[in-house]
Design a protein around this motif. Structure first.
Motif, PDB file in Angstrom:
ATOM      1  N   ALA A   1     -99.086-102.971   0.699  1.00 41.83           N
ATOM      2  CA  ALA A   1     -99.641-104.062  -0.349  1.00 41.83           C
ATOM      3  C   ALA A   1     -99.667-105.326  -0.042  1.00 41.83           C
ATOM      4  N   ALA A   2     -98.858-105.957   0.939  1.00 44.18           N
ATOM      5  CA  ALA A   2     -99.058-107.311   1.452  1.00 44.18           C
ATOM      6  C   ALA A   2    -100.167-107.419   2.086  1.00 44.18           C
ATOM      7  N   SER A   3    -100.866-106.417   3.067  1.00 47.79           N
ATOM      8  CA  SER A   3    -102.065-106.585   3.585  1.00 47.79           C
ATOM      9  C   SER A   3    -103.330-106.411   2.646  1.00 47.79           C
ATOM     10  N   LEU A   4    -102.916-105.595   1.808  1.00 54.07           N
ATOM     11  CA  LEU A   4    -104.046-105.660   0.791  1.00 54.07           C
ATOM     12  C   LEU A   4    -104.350-107.038  -0.157  1.00 54.07           C
ATOM     13  N   ALA A   5    -103.332-107.315  -0.521  1.00 53.97           N
ATOM     14  CA  ALA A   5    -102.983-108.530  -1.280  1.00 53.97           C
ATOM     15  C   ALA A   5    -103.887-109.800  -0.563  1.00 53.97           C
ATOM     16  N   ARG A   6    -103.495-109.739   0.814  1.00 54.91           N
ATOM     17  CA  ARG A   6    -104.044-110.960   1.567  1.00 54.91           C
ATOM     18  C   ARG A   6    -105.283-110.703   1.786  1.00 54.91           C
ATOM     19  N   ALA A   7    -105.986-109.484   2.042  1.00 56.80           N
ATOM     20  CA  ALA A   7    -107.456-109.026   1.963  1.00 56.80           C
ATOM     21  C   ALA A   7    -108.154-109.281   0.664  1.00 56.80           C
ATOM     22  N   GLN A   8    -107.435-109.623  -0.053  1.00 62.16           N
ATOM     23  CA  GLN A   8    -107.986-110.009  -1.550  1.00 62.16           C
ATOM     24  C   GLN A   8    -107.892-111.285  -1.984  1.00 62.16           C
ATOM     25  N   GLY A   9    -107.367-112.060  -0.922  1.00 61.55           N
ATOM     26  CA  GLY A   9    -107.300-113.529  -1.158  1.00 61.55           C
ATOM     27  C   GLY A   9    -106.037-114.005  -1.957  1.00 61.55           C
ATOM     28  N   LEU A  10    -105.074-113.150  -1.895  1.00 61.90           N
ATOM     29  CA  LEU A  10    -103.942-113.656  -2.562  1.00 61.90           C
ATOM     30  C   LEU A  10    -103.103-114.104  -1.253  1.00 61.90           C
ATOM     31  N   GLU A  11    -101.988-115.312  -1.455  1.00 63.66           N
ATOM     32  CA  GLU A  11    -101.062-115.674  -0.655  1.00 63.66           C
ATOM     33  C   GLU A  11     -99.927-114.901  -0.906  1.00 63.66           C
ATOM     34  N   VAL A  12     -99.387-114.247   0.361  1.00 65.02           N
ATOM     35  CA  VAL A  12     -98.220-113.294  -0.046  1.00 65.02           C
ATOM     36  C   VAL A  12     -97.077-114.312   0.761  1.00 65.02           C
ATOM     37  N   ARG A  13     -95.688-113.906   0.009  1.00 64.26           N
ATOM     38  CA  ARG A  13     -94.776-114.677   0.120  1.00 64.26           C
ATOM     39  C   ARG A  13     -93.564-113.560   0.264  1.00 64.26           C
ATOM     40  N   GLU A  14     -92.740-113.501   1.148  1.00 59.77           N
ATOM     41  CA  GLU A  14     -91.518-112.497   1.217  1.00 59.77           C
ATOM     42  C   GLU A  14     -90.571-113.383   0.171  1.00 59.77           C
ATOM     43  N   ASN A  15     -90.165-112.727  -0.979  1.00 56.33           N
ATOM     44  CA  ASN A  15     -89.258-113.638  -1.938  1.00 56.33           C
ATOM     45  C   ASN A  15     -87.961-113.030  -2.100  1.00 56.33           C
ATOM     46  N   PRO A  16     -87.038-113.922  -2.455  1.00 56.53           N
ATOM     47  CA  PRO A  16     -85.486-113.310  -2.311  1.00 56.53           C
ATOM     48  C   PRO A  16     -85.138-112.335  -3.360  1.00 56.53           C
ATOM     49  N   PRO A  17     -84.254-111.368  -3.205  1.00 50.75           N
ATOM     50  CA  PRO A  17     -83.788-110.522  -4.283  1.00 50.75           C
ATOM     51  C   PRO A  17     -83.119-111.186  -5.510  1.00 50.75           C
ATOM     52  N   SER A  18     -82.777-110.442  -6.536  1.00 50.16           N
ATOM     53  CA  SER A  18     -82.347-111.120  -7.653  1.00 50.16           C
ATOM     54  C   SER A  18     -81.250-110.157  -8.052  1.00 50.16           C
ATOM     55  N   MET A  19     -80.274-110.892  -8.786  1.00 48.95           N
ATOM     56  CA  MET A  19     -78.963-109.907  -9.262  1.00 48.95           C
ATOM     57  C   MET A  19     -79.535-109.514 -10.645  1.00 48.95           C
ATOM     58  N   ILE A  20     -80.546-110.102 -11.301  1.00 50.52           N
ATOM     59  CA  ILE A  20     -80.955-109.523 -12.563  1.00 50.52           C
ATOM     60  C   ILE A  20     -81.497-108.123 -12.358  1.00 50.52           C
ATOM     61  N   ALA A  21     -81.334-107.413 -13.730  1.00 50.51           N
ATOM     62  CA  ALA A  21     -81.778-105.934 -13.580  1.00 50.51           C
ATOM     63  C   ALA A  21     -82.898-105.563 -14.122  1.00 50.51           C
ATOM     64  N   GLU A  22     -83.600-104.550 -13.903  1.00 51.75           N
ATOM     65  CA  GLU A  22     -85.070-104.175 -14.478  1.00 51.75           C
ATOM     66  C   GLU A  22     -84.878-102.770 -14.636  1.00 51.75           C
TER      67      GLU A  22
END
Ligand code: NI
Length: 375
Positions: free
Chosen positions: A298-319
Protein backbone atom coordinates in the motif's frame (compact mmCIF):
# COMPACT_ATOMS: atom_id res chain seq x y z
CA UNK A 1 -17.80 11.33 -9.24
CA UNK A 2 -16.16 14.69 -9.70
CA UNK A 3 -14.09 16.29 -6.98
CA UNK A 4 -16.61 19.10 -6.41
CA UNK A 5 -19.53 16.67 -6.15
CA UNK A 6 -17.61 14.48 -3.73
CA UNK A 7 -16.95 17.51 -1.54
CA UNK A 8 -20.68 18.36 -1.64
CA UNK A 9 -21.49 14.82 -0.53
CA UNK A 10 -19.05 15.14 2.37
CA UNK A 11 -20.48 18.51 3.37
CA UNK A 12 -24.05 17.19 3.28
CA UNK A 13 -23.02 14.34 5.56
CA UNK A 14 -21.26 16.79 7.86
CA UNK A 15 -24.40 18.94 8.10
CA UNK A 16 -26.59 15.94 8.90
CA UNK A 17 -24.84 13.91 11.59
CA UNK A 18 -26.69 11.04 13.28
CA UNK A 19 -25.79 9.12 16.41
CA UNK A 20 -24.87 5.45 16.48
CA UNK A 21 -27.74 3.12 15.50
CA UNK A 22 -29.81 6.11 14.35
CA UNK A 23 -28.10 6.67 10.98
CA UNK A 24 -31.31 6.39 8.94
CA UNK A 25 -30.99 9.55 6.83
CA UNK A 26 -27.32 8.89 6.30
CA UNK A 27 -28.12 5.35 5.17
CA UNK A 28 -30.80 6.59 2.73
CA UNK A 29 -28.44 9.25 1.38
CA UNK A 30 -25.65 6.75 0.72
CA UNK A 31 -28.04 4.17 -0.78
CA UNK A 32 -29.47 6.80 -3.14
CA UNK A 33 -26.11 7.90 -4.46
CA UNK A 34 -25.01 4.32 -5.03
CA UNK A 35 -28.31 3.31 -6.64
CA UNK A 36 -28.34 6.40 -8.90
CA UNK A 37 -24.96 5.29 -10.17
CA UNK A 38 -26.05 1.72 -10.78
CA UNK A 39 -24.11 0.19 -7.89
CA UNK A 40 -25.55 -3.07 -6.57
CA UNK A 41 -26.73 -2.94 -2.95
CA UNK A 42 -26.75 -6.07 -0.82
CA UNK A 43 -29.67 -6.82 1.49
CA UNK A 44 -28.32 -6.51 5.03
CA UNK A 45 -31.65 -6.79 6.86
CA UNK A 46 -30.48 -3.91 9.08
CA UNK A 47 -32.10 -0.52 9.55
CA UNK A 48 -28.85 1.39 9.20
CA UNK A 49 -25.64 0.78 7.29
CA UNK A 50 -25.06 -0.22 3.68
CA UNK A 51 -23.07 -2.90 1.90
CA UNK A 52 -22.51 -2.38 -1.82
CA UNK A 53 -20.86 -4.78 -4.26
CA UNK A 54 -18.90 -4.06 -7.42
CA UNK A 55 -17.68 -6.55 -9.95
CA UNK A 56 -19.01 -9.30 -12.16
CA UNK A 57 -19.57 -11.79 -9.38
CA UNK A 58 -16.58 -14.02 -10.04
CA UNK A 59 -13.14 -14.22 -8.48
CA UNK A 60 -11.98 -13.20 -5.02
CA UNK A 61 -13.54 -10.52 -2.84
CA UNK A 62 -11.93 -7.63 -0.99
CA UNK A 63 -13.71 -5.03 1.12
CA UNK A 64 -13.44 -1.31 1.74
CA UNK A 65 -14.88 -0.14 5.02
CA UNK A 66 -16.22 3.24 6.12
CA UNK A 67 -18.14 4.07 9.28
CA UNK A 68 -21.00 6.57 9.26
CA UNK A 69 -22.01 7.57 12.80
CA UNK A 70 -21.55 10.92 14.53
CA UNK A 71 -20.98 11.81 18.18
CA UNK A 72 -22.90 13.62 20.92
CA UNK A 73 -20.64 16.69 20.66
CA UNK A 74 -21.65 20.37 20.25
CA UNK A 75 -19.87 21.55 17.14
CA UNK A 76 -17.73 24.70 17.45
CA UNK A 77 -15.99 24.75 14.07
CA UNK A 78 -17.83 27.73 12.61
CA UNK A 79 -17.84 25.95 9.23
CA UNK A 80 -20.42 27.05 6.67
CA UNK A 81 -21.54 23.41 6.54
CA UNK A 82 -21.45 22.85 10.31
CA UNK A 83 -23.87 20.41 11.93
CA UNK A 84 -27.50 21.39 11.60
CA UNK A 85 -28.37 19.21 14.59
CA UNK A 86 -27.54 20.76 17.95
CA UNK A 87 -25.51 18.46 20.16
CA UNK A 88 -24.63 16.01 17.39
CA UNK A 89 -21.48 16.30 15.32
CA UNK A 90 -19.30 14.37 12.94
CA UNK A 91 -16.38 14.96 15.29
CA UNK A 92 -14.42 11.88 14.28
CA UNK A 93 -14.56 12.33 10.52
CA UNK A 94 -16.89 9.44 9.78
CA UNK A 95 -18.55 11.80 7.26
CA UNK A 96 -15.16 11.92 5.53
CA UNK A 97 -14.85 8.13 5.65
CA UNK A 98 -18.29 7.66 4.11
CA UNK A 99 -17.67 10.22 1.35
CA UNK A 100 -14.22 8.79 0.65
CA UNK A 101 -15.52 5.23 0.23
CA UNK A 102 -18.48 6.49 -1.85
CA UNK A 103 -15.91 8.14 -4.11
CA UNK A 104 -13.89 4.92 -4.23
CA UNK A 105 -17.02 2.88 -5.01
CA UNK A 106 -17.86 5.11 -7.96
CA UNK A 107 -14.30 5.01 -9.27
CA UNK A 108 -14.49 1.22 -9.11
CA UNK A 109 -17.91 1.27 -10.76
CA UNK A 110 -16.31 2.93 -13.78
CA UNK A 111 -13.85 0.01 -13.94
CA UNK A 112 -16.33 -2.73 -13.08
CA UNK A 113 -15.83 -4.64 -16.34
CA UNK A 114 -12.07 -4.88 -15.66
CA UNK A 115 -12.27 -5.95 -12.02
CA UNK A 116 -10.92 -9.49 -11.54
CA UNK A 117 -13.28 -10.09 -8.61
CA UNK A 118 -15.66 -8.32 -6.26
CA UNK A 119 -15.15 -5.25 -4.09
CA UNK A 120 -17.63 -4.96 -1.24
CA UNK A 121 -17.95 -1.48 0.17
CA UNK A 122 -19.12 -1.36 3.77
CA UNK A 123 -20.78 1.72 5.28
CA UNK A 124 -20.91 0.59 8.87
CA UNK A 125 -23.14 2.10 11.55
CA UNK A 126 -22.29 2.52 15.24
CA UNK A 127 -18.50 2.45 15.30
CA UNK A 128 -18.42 4.86 18.23
CA UNK A 129 -20.25 2.37 20.44
CA UNK A 130 -18.32 -0.63 19.13
CA UNK A 131 -21.40 -2.37 17.76
CA UNK A 132 -21.54 -1.74 14.04
CA UNK A 133 -18.74 -3.96 12.79
CA UNK A 134 -20.18 -6.98 14.60
CA UNK A 135 -23.59 -6.24 13.05
CA UNK A 136 -22.11 -6.06 9.55
CA UNK A 137 -20.17 -9.28 10.11
CA UNK A 138 -23.30 -11.04 11.42
CA UNK A 139 -25.10 -10.43 8.11
CA UNK A 140 -22.88 -13.16 6.65
CA UNK A 141 -22.39 -10.96 3.59
CA UNK A 142 -18.70 -10.58 4.38
CA UNK A 143 -17.83 -14.25 4.85
CA UNK A 144 -16.15 -14.41 1.44
CA UNK A 145 -13.98 -11.32 1.97
CA UNK A 146 -10.26 -12.11 1.85
CA UNK A 147 -8.88 -8.66 2.66
CA UNK A 148 -10.29 -5.64 4.51
CA UNK A 149 -9.14 -2.06 3.92
CA UNK A 150 -10.09 1.08 5.83
CA UNK A 151 -8.93 4.62 6.41
CA UNK A 152 -9.25 6.97 9.33
CA UNK A 153 -8.99 10.75 9.45
CA UNK A 154 -5.80 12.00 11.11
CA UNK A 155 -5.67 15.67 12.14
CA UNK A 156 -1.90 15.69 12.72
CA UNK A 157 -1.03 15.20 9.04
CA UNK A 158 -2.00 17.61 6.28
CA UNK A 159 -4.03 16.47 3.26
CA UNK A 160 -1.87 14.44 0.90
CA UNK A 161 -0.10 12.49 3.66
CA UNK A 162 -0.90 8.85 4.39
CA UNK A 163 0.02 7.22 7.69
CA UNK A 164 0.95 3.57 7.47
CA UNK A 165 1.52 1.40 10.49
CA UNK A 166 2.58 -2.18 9.79
CA UNK A 167 1.65 -4.59 12.60
CA UNK A 168 -0.15 -3.58 15.82
CA UNK A 169 -1.88 -0.25 15.24
CA UNK A 170 -4.73 0.15 17.70
CA UNK A 171 -5.34 -1.38 21.10
CA UNK A 172 -7.98 -3.61 22.57
CA UNK A 173 -10.37 -1.71 24.86
CA UNK A 174 -11.94 -3.59 27.74
CA UNK A 175 -13.98 -2.35 30.69
CA UNK A 176 -13.67 -3.62 34.22
CA UNK A 177 -15.56 -2.88 37.39
CA UNK A 178 -15.55 -4.09 40.95
CA UNK A 179 -17.94 -3.76 43.82
CA UNK A 180 -16.45 -4.20 47.27
CA UNK A 181 -18.74 -5.11 50.12
CA UNK A 182 -17.76 -4.55 53.73
CA UNK A 183 -19.98 -3.69 56.65
CA UNK A 184 -21.36 -0.24 57.28
CA UNK A 185 -21.12 1.38 60.72
CA UNK A 186 -20.86 4.68 62.54
CA UNK A 187 -17.70 6.37 61.31
CA UNK A 188 -16.69 6.83 64.96
CA UNK A 189 -16.69 3.06 65.58
CA UNK A 190 -14.62 1.50 62.75
CA UNK A 191 -14.04 -1.67 64.77
CA UNK A 192 -17.75 -2.53 64.48
CA UNK A 193 -17.75 -2.46 60.69
CA UNK A 194 -15.59 -3.39 57.71
CA UNK A 195 -14.61 -0.26 55.82
CA UNK A 196 -14.39 -0.86 52.04
CA UNK A 197 -12.73 2.55 51.41
CA UNK A 198 -9.15 1.61 52.40
CA UNK A 199 -9.56 -1.59 50.37
CA UNK A 200 -10.62 0.46 47.36
CA UNK A 201 -7.69 2.84 47.79
CA UNK A 202 -5.24 -0.08 48.06
CA UNK A 203 -6.64 -1.62 44.86
CA UNK A 204 -6.35 1.66 42.93
CA UNK A 205 -2.71 2.00 43.99
CA UNK A 206 -1.84 -1.66 43.42
CA UNK A 207 -3.44 -1.67 39.95
CA UNK A 208 -0.82 0.85 38.84
CA UNK A 209 1.87 -1.78 39.39
CA UNK A 210 0.44 -4.20 36.81
CA UNK A 211 1.76 -2.31 33.81
CA UNK A 212 4.98 -1.13 35.46
CA UNK A 213 5.93 -4.44 37.14
CA UNK A 214 4.10 -7.24 35.35
CA UNK A 215 4.05 -6.34 31.66
CA UNK A 216 7.20 -6.77 29.59
CA UNK A 217 8.63 -3.24 29.08
CA UNK A 218 8.73 -3.91 25.34
CA UNK A 219 4.97 -4.49 25.27
CA UNK A 220 2.46 -1.66 25.57
CA UNK A 221 -0.54 -1.58 27.87
CA UNK A 222 -2.72 0.74 29.94
CA UNK A 223 -4.66 0.08 33.12
CA UNK A 224 -6.71 3.13 34.12
CA UNK A 225 -9.12 3.35 37.04
CA UNK A 226 -11.52 6.03 35.83
CA UNK A 227 -14.31 6.03 38.40
CA UNK A 228 -14.43 5.42 42.13
CA UNK A 229 -17.47 5.76 44.33
CA UNK A 230 -18.19 5.16 48.00
CA UNK A 231 -20.33 6.64 50.73
CA UNK A 232 -22.74 9.56 50.92
CA UNK A 233 -21.61 11.61 53.88
CA UNK A 234 -18.82 12.30 56.40
CA UNK A 235 -19.86 10.38 59.48
CA UNK A 236 -21.03 7.04 58.11
CA UNK A 237 -18.69 4.25 57.06
CA UNK A 238 -20.20 2.94 53.83
CA UNK A 239 -21.12 -0.68 53.30
CA UNK A 240 -19.90 -0.78 49.70
CA UNK A 241 -17.42 0.87 47.36
CA UNK A 242 -17.12 0.66 43.58
CA UNK A 243 -14.52 1.22 40.96
CA UNK A 244 -14.48 1.11 37.19
CA UNK A 245 -11.83 1.46 34.53
CA UNK A 246 -10.29 0.29 31.29
CA UNK A 247 -7.55 -2.05 30.10
CA UNK A 248 -5.80 -1.43 26.76
CA UNK A 249 -3.31 -3.77 25.14
CA UNK A 250 -1.75 -4.31 21.73
CA UNK A 251 -1.73 -8.10 21.81
CA UNK A 252 -4.18 -10.75 22.90
CA UNK A 253 -1.58 -12.38 25.17
CA UNK A 254 -0.91 -9.19 27.15
CA UNK A 255 -4.64 -8.45 27.29
CA UNK A 256 -5.44 -11.86 28.83
CA UNK A 257 -2.51 -11.67 31.23
CA UNK A 258 -3.62 -8.26 32.56
CA UNK A 259 -7.16 -9.44 33.03
CA UNK A 260 -6.02 -12.40 35.12
CA UNK A 261 -3.67 -10.30 37.26
CA UNK A 262 -6.20 -7.52 37.76
CA UNK A 263 -8.90 -9.91 38.88
CA UNK A 264 -6.53 -11.58 41.36
CA UNK A 265 -5.37 -8.21 42.64
CA UNK A 266 -8.91 -6.94 43.20
CA UNK A 267 -10.28 -10.06 44.88
CA UNK A 268 -7.18 -10.83 46.97
CA UNK A 269 -6.68 -7.23 48.11
CA UNK A 270 -10.34 -6.93 49.03
CA UNK A 271 -10.08 -10.15 51.04
CA UNK A 272 -6.97 -8.91 52.82
CA UNK A 273 -9.09 -5.97 54.06
CA UNK A 274 -11.96 -8.23 55.08
CA UNK A 275 -14.20 -7.29 52.13
CA UNK A 276 -15.86 -9.33 49.43
CA UNK A 277 -15.24 -8.29 45.84
CA UNK A 278 -17.46 -8.83 42.81
CA UNK A 279 -15.23 -8.33 39.79
CA UNK A 280 -16.57 -7.89 36.26
CA UNK A 281 -14.63 -7.75 33.03
CA UNK A 282 -16.21 -6.94 29.66
CA UNK A 283 -14.19 -7.52 26.54
CA UNK A 284 -14.51 -4.73 23.98
CA UNK A 285 -12.85 -4.47 20.57
CA UNK A 286 -9.71 -6.52 19.94
CA UNK A 287 -6.43 -4.92 18.83
CA UNK A 288 -6.18 -3.81 15.20
CA UNK A 289 -3.13 -5.59 13.78
CA UNK A 290 -2.33 -4.54 10.23
CA UNK A 291 -0.96 -7.03 7.72
CA UNK A 292 2.68 -6.06 7.24
CA UNK A 293 3.11 -7.15 3.62
CA UNK A 294 -0.12 -5.38 2.67
CA UNK A 295 1.14 -2.20 4.37
CA UNK A 296 4.35 -2.32 2.30
CA UNK A 297 2.42 -2.78 -0.94
CA UNK A 298 0.00 0.00 0.00
CA UNK A 299 2.84 2.39 0.85
CA UNK A 300 4.47 1.94 -2.55
CA UNK A 301 1.14 2.36 -4.33
CA UNK A 302 0.41 5.52 -2.33
CA UNK A 303 3.80 6.98 -3.27
CA UNK A 304 3.19 6.13 -6.91
CA UNK A 305 -0.07 8.07 -6.62
CA UNK A 306 1.71 11.15 -5.31
CA UNK A 307 0.84 10.77 -1.64
CA UNK A 308 3.50 11.29 0.99
CA UNK A 309 3.78 8.19 3.16
CA UNK A 310 4.77 8.33 6.80
CA UNK A 311 5.08 5.47 9.22
CA UNK A 312 2.98 6.64 12.13
CA UNK A 313 2.80 5.59 15.76
CA UNK A 314 0.31 3.08 17.16
CA UNK A 315 -2.53 4.30 19.36
CA UNK A 316 -4.09 2.97 22.55
CA UNK A 317 -7.54 4.00 21.26
CA UNK A 318 -9.64 1.11 19.92
CA UNK A 319 -11.48 0.55 16.64
CA UNK A 320 -14.04 -2.11 15.90
CA UNK A 321 -12.38 -2.58 12.50
CA UNK A 322 -10.69 -5.43 14.40
CA UNK A 323 -13.97 -7.41 14.09
CA UNK A 324 -13.40 -7.73 10.33
CA UNK A 325 -9.82 -8.87 10.88
CA UNK A 326 -11.24 -11.96 12.59
CA UNK A 327 -12.52 -12.97 9.12
CA UNK A 328 -9.47 -12.08 7.03
CA UNK A 329 -6.31 -9.95 7.20
CA UNK A 330 -6.33 -6.28 6.31
CA UNK A 331 -5.10 -2.86 7.25
CA UNK A 332 -6.32 0.51 8.36
CA UNK A 333 -4.51 3.61 7.17
CA UNK A 334 -4.44 7.13 8.59
CA UNK A 335 -5.51 9.71 6.07
CA UNK A 336 -4.06 13.17 6.71
CA UNK A 337 -6.98 15.58 7.03
CA UNK A 338 -5.27 18.50 8.82
CA UNK A 339 -7.13 20.81 11.17
CA UNK A 340 -5.01 20.32 14.27
CA UNK A 341 -7.84 19.48 16.66
CA UNK A 342 -8.04 15.94 17.94
CA UNK A 343 -10.73 13.49 16.83
CA UNK A 344 -13.83 13.95 19.05
CA UNK A 345 -12.94 17.63 19.75
CA UNK A 346 -15.77 20.16 19.08
CA UNK A 347 -13.41 21.96 16.67
CA UNK A 348 -12.34 18.84 14.79
CA UNK A 349 -12.38 19.39 11.01
CA UNK A 350 -11.37 17.28 8.01
CA UNK A 351 -9.91 19.03 4.96
CA UNK A 352 -12.16 18.24 1.95
CA UNK A 353 -9.07 18.46 -0.30
CA UNK A 354 -7.95 15.13 1.15
CA UNK A 355 -11.07 13.37 -0.18
CA UNK A 356 -10.36 12.77 -3.85
CA UNK A 357 -6.76 11.54 -3.41
CA UNK A 358 -7.90 9.19 -0.63
CA UNK A 359 -10.80 7.83 -2.70
CA UNK A 360 -8.42 7.24 -5.62
CA UNK A 361 -5.92 5.51 -3.34
CA UNK A 362 -8.48 3.12 -1.85
CA UNK A 363 -10.01 2.32 -5.24
CA UNK A 364 -6.59 1.59 -6.73
CA UNK A 365 -5.48 -0.43 -3.72
CA UNK A 366 -8.65 -2.54 -3.74
CA UNK A 367 -8.25 -3.26 -7.43
CA UNK A 368 -4.58 -4.09 -7.13
CA UNK A 369 -5.08 -6.41 -4.17
CA UNK A 370 -7.90 -8.10 -6.05
CA UNK A 371 -5.59 -8.64 -8.99
CA UNK A 372 -2.96 -10.16 -6.70
CA UNK A 373 -5.50 -12.50 -5.08
CA UNK A 374 -6.91 -13.51 -8.46
CA UNK A 375 -3.49 -14.28 -9.95
NI1 NI B 1 -13.53 7.30 14.32
Amino acid sequence: MERSRLIEVFQWLHRHPELAMEERKTTAFIRNILAENGVRLLETGLETGVIAALGKGEGPTVALRADIDGLPVCEQTGLAYASGRPGVMHACGHDFHAACMLGAALLLKAREAELPGTVKVIFQPAEEVNRGAALMVATGLLDDVRLFLAGHTYPWYEAGILGVRPGPMMASADRFSAKLTGKGCHAANPERGIDPVPALAAIVTAAQSIVSRRVNPFDSAVVSVTRVAAGNTWNVTPETAELEGTVRAMTEAVRCDIRRRLEAMVTDTARAYGCEAAFEYERGPSPVINDEALCRRAASLARAQGLEVRENPPSMIAEDFSEYLKIAPGAMFRVGTGGGYDNHHPRFTADPEALMPAAAFFAALAERELRQLAA
